[in-house]
Design a protein around this motif. Structure first.
Motif, PDB file in Angstrom:
ATOM      1  N   GLN A   1      49.105  40.678  40.361  1.00 47.00           N
ATOM      2  CA  GLN A   1      48.211  40.771  41.445  1.00 47.00           C
ATOM      3  C   GLN A   1      47.545  39.467  42.239  1.00 47.00           C
ATOM      4  O   GLN A   1      46.961  39.663  43.217  1.00 47.00           O
ATOM      5  CB  GLN A   1      47.104  41.593  40.945  1.00 47.00           C
ATOM      6  CG  GLN A   1      47.585  42.911  40.504  1.00 47.00           C
ATOM      7  CD  GLN A   1      46.594  43.711  39.711  1.00 47.00           C
ATOM      8  OE1 GLN A   1      45.228  43.599  40.537  1.00 47.00           O
ATOM      9  NE2 GLN A   1      46.597  44.194  38.548  1.00 47.00           N
TER      10      GLN A   1
ATOM     11  N   ASP B   1      48.200  35.665  43.058  1.00 45.68           N
ATOM     12  CA  ASP B   1      49.538  34.743  43.221  1.00 45.68           C
ATOM     13  C   ASP B   1      49.287  33.181  42.434  1.00 45.68           C
ATOM     14  O   ASP B   1      50.173  32.806  42.063  1.00 45.68           O
ATOM     15  CB  ASP B   1      49.523  34.258  44.900  1.00 45.68           C
ATOM     16  CG  ASP B   1      50.205  35.413  45.652  1.00 45.68           C
ATOM     17  OD1 ASP B   1      50.542  36.256  45.042  1.00 45.68           O
ATOM     18  OD2 ASP B   1      50.011  35.492  46.935  1.00 45.68           O
TER      19      ASP B   1
ATOM     20  N   SER C   1      49.813  31.788  37.010  1.00 43.20           N
ATOM     21  CA  SER C   1      50.995  31.641  36.410  1.00 43.20           C
ATOM     22  C   SER C   1      51.343  32.561  35.464  1.00 43.20           C
ATOM     23  O   SER C   1      52.483  32.996  35.080  1.00 43.20           O
ATOM     24  CB  SER C   1      51.167  30.232  36.254  1.00 43.20           C
ATOM     25  OG  SER C   1      51.275  29.338  37.276  1.00 43.20           O
TER      26      SER C   1
ATOM     27  N   SER D   1      42.486  26.681  41.939  1.00 47.59           N
ATOM     28  CA  SER D   1      42.971  27.862  41.860  1.00 47.59           C
ATOM     29  C   SER D   1      42.235  28.416  40.712  1.00 47.59           C
ATOM     30  O   SER D   1      42.122  30.018  40.885  1.00 47.59           O
ATOM     31  CB  SER D   1      44.415  27.586  41.203  1.00 47.59           C
ATOM     32  OG  SER D   1      45.222  27.133  42.233  1.00 47.59           O
TER      33      SER D   1
ATOM     34  N   HIS E   1      39.092  36.600  43.179  1.00 52.71           N
ATOM     35  CA  HIS E   1      39.697  37.622  43.283  1.00 52.71           C
ATOM     36  C   HIS E   1      39.472  39.061  42.996  1.00 52.71           C
ATOM     37  O   HIS E   1      38.843  39.321  41.955  1.00 52.71           O
ATOM     38  CB  HIS E   1      41.331  37.286  42.892  1.00 52.71           C
ATOM     39  CG  HIS E   1      42.472  38.210  43.532  1.00 52.71           C
ATOM     40  ND1 HIS E   1      42.615  39.676  42.988  1.00 52.71           N
ATOM     41  CD2 HIS E   1      43.414  37.848  44.286  1.00 52.71           C
ATOM     42  CE1 HIS E   1      43.576  40.074  43.520  1.00 52.71           C
ATOM     43  NE2 HIS E   1      44.361  39.170  44.331  1.00 52.71           N
TER      44      HIS E   1
END
Length: 97
Positions: A34, A36, A39, A66, A73
């Motif tokens: 879900q 991106d 990893s 990130s 998110h």
């Protein structure tokens, strides 16, 4: 790459903590599909009754920016929300690997 390692101490009975930990683990393990920038995700539930911490996660992302994307998110926010009312303590380490 950055390893984002977080451990949680939960409140409640052993059974309640285990149930919350399992729901949290399942939600976290769905996140790589879900988010991106994520990893990989590994989640462990403590099996040692002599220890106080209940859950540990290791997320791998490309860089420190990130980590912030992952944290904000909506899918991660929803997973973290599963700990509401159960999180006693949290500790985090982020490092480049």
């Amino acid at each position: 790459m950055v390893k984002h390692i977080v451990t949680f101490k939960l409140s409640g009975t052993a059974e309640e903590r285990r149930q919350v930990a399992e729901r949290f683990r399942d939600a976290l393990m769905a996140l790589p599909g879900q988010i991106d920038v994520l990893s990989s995700m590994e989640v462990g539930i403590n099996e040692n009754p002599a220890e106080d911490w209940d859950v540990v996660l290791t997320a791998i992302v490309p860089d420190m920016a990130s980590v912030e994307i992952y944290a904000k998110h909506p899918a991660h926010v929803a997973a973290a929300g599963l700990l509401a009312g159960h999180k006693e303590a949290r500790a985090c380490v982020d490092y480049y690997c």
